[in-house]
Design a protein around this motif. Structure first.
Motif, short mmCIF file in Angstrom:
data_model
loop_
_atom_site.label_atom_id
_atom_site.label_comp_id
_atom_site.label_asym_id
_atom_site.label_seq_id
_atom_site.Cartn_x
_atom_site.Cartn_y
_atom_site.Cartn_z
N PHE A 211 8.18 -4.37 -5.46
CA PHE A 211 6.97 -3.56 -5.31
C PHE A 211 7.26 -2.45 -4.33
CE2 PHE A 211 6.83 -6.95 -2.20
CZ PHE A 211 6.38 -6.36 -1.05
N ASP A 212 6.42 -1.44 -4.34
CA ASP A 212 6.57 -0.33 -3.40
C ASP A 212 5.87 -0.74 -2.11
OD1 ASP A 212 6.59 2.00 -1.92
OD2 ASP A 212 5.97 3.28 -3.58
N SER A 213 6.64 -1.15 -1.13
CA SER A 213 6.06 -1.66 0.12
C SER A 213 5.41 -0.57 0.95
CB SER A 213 7.12 -2.39 0.94
OG SER A 213 8.20 -1.54 1.23
N THR B 63 13.20 -8.01 -3.93
CA THR B 63 12.69 -7.99 -2.55
C THR B 63 13.65 -8.75 -1.64
OG1 THR B 63 10.42 -7.93 -3.36
CG2 THR B 63 10.73 -8.63 -1.09
N HIS C 228 4.49 -14.00 -7.89
CA HIS C 228 4.41 -12.56 -8.14
C HIS C 228 5.68 -11.89 -8.64
CE1 HIS C 228 0.47 -12.56 -6.28
NE2 HIS C 228 0.96 -13.14 -5.20
N PRO D 63 10.19 -1.25 -6.62
CA PRO D 63 9.90 -1.68 -7.99
C PRO D 63 11.18 -1.84 -8.81
CG PRO D 63 8.38 0.03 -7.32
CD PRO D 63 9.43 -0.07 -6.24
N THR E 103 1.79 -0.51 -1.43
CA THR E 103 1.06 -1.74 -1.66
C THR E 103 0.45 -2.25 -0.36
OG1 THR E 103 2.58 -2.31 -3.43
CG2 THR E 103 1.25 -4.09 -2.54
#
Length: 94
Positions: free
Chosen positions: A51-53, A86, A23, A82, A56
């Motif tokens: 990603f926007d935890s 991570t 990913h 984003p 998501t």
């Protein structure tokens, strides 16, 4: 470390790395493991797309990781934004 805990740690690491490869589209991964008496530490950082935890919904991979961490009475901190990659920090009782 007892064999069942070793297997669980291996599965956690395997799932995290599979998620990064599948990913994140990262070009760099930092993977660190250490132990201090009965605490095991696992840190993984990548420079992927992140990603926007907060928005998501966790997929099966993250859910599996959290369940395995809970099985070893551990804690997990996941930080992602984003375009900023991570970072995952895990502490486990072994």
């Amino acid at each position: 470390i007892p064999l069942n805990a070793q297997i669980t740690i291996y599965r956690i690491a395997q799932e995290i790395l599979a998620n990064v490869i599948k990913h994140a589209h990262a070009t760099s991964i930092l993977f660190q493991c250490s132990q201090n008496q009965h605490r095991f530490y696992l840190t993984v950082e990548d420079n992927g797309r992140g990603f926007d935890s907060t928005v998501t919904t966790p997929g099966m991979g993250i859910s599996n990781i959290k369940n395995r961490v809970a099985h070893l009475n551990g804690s997990i901190q996941l930080h992602s934004k984003p375009a900023e990659g991570t970072a995952i920090n895990i502490e486990l009782d072994v």
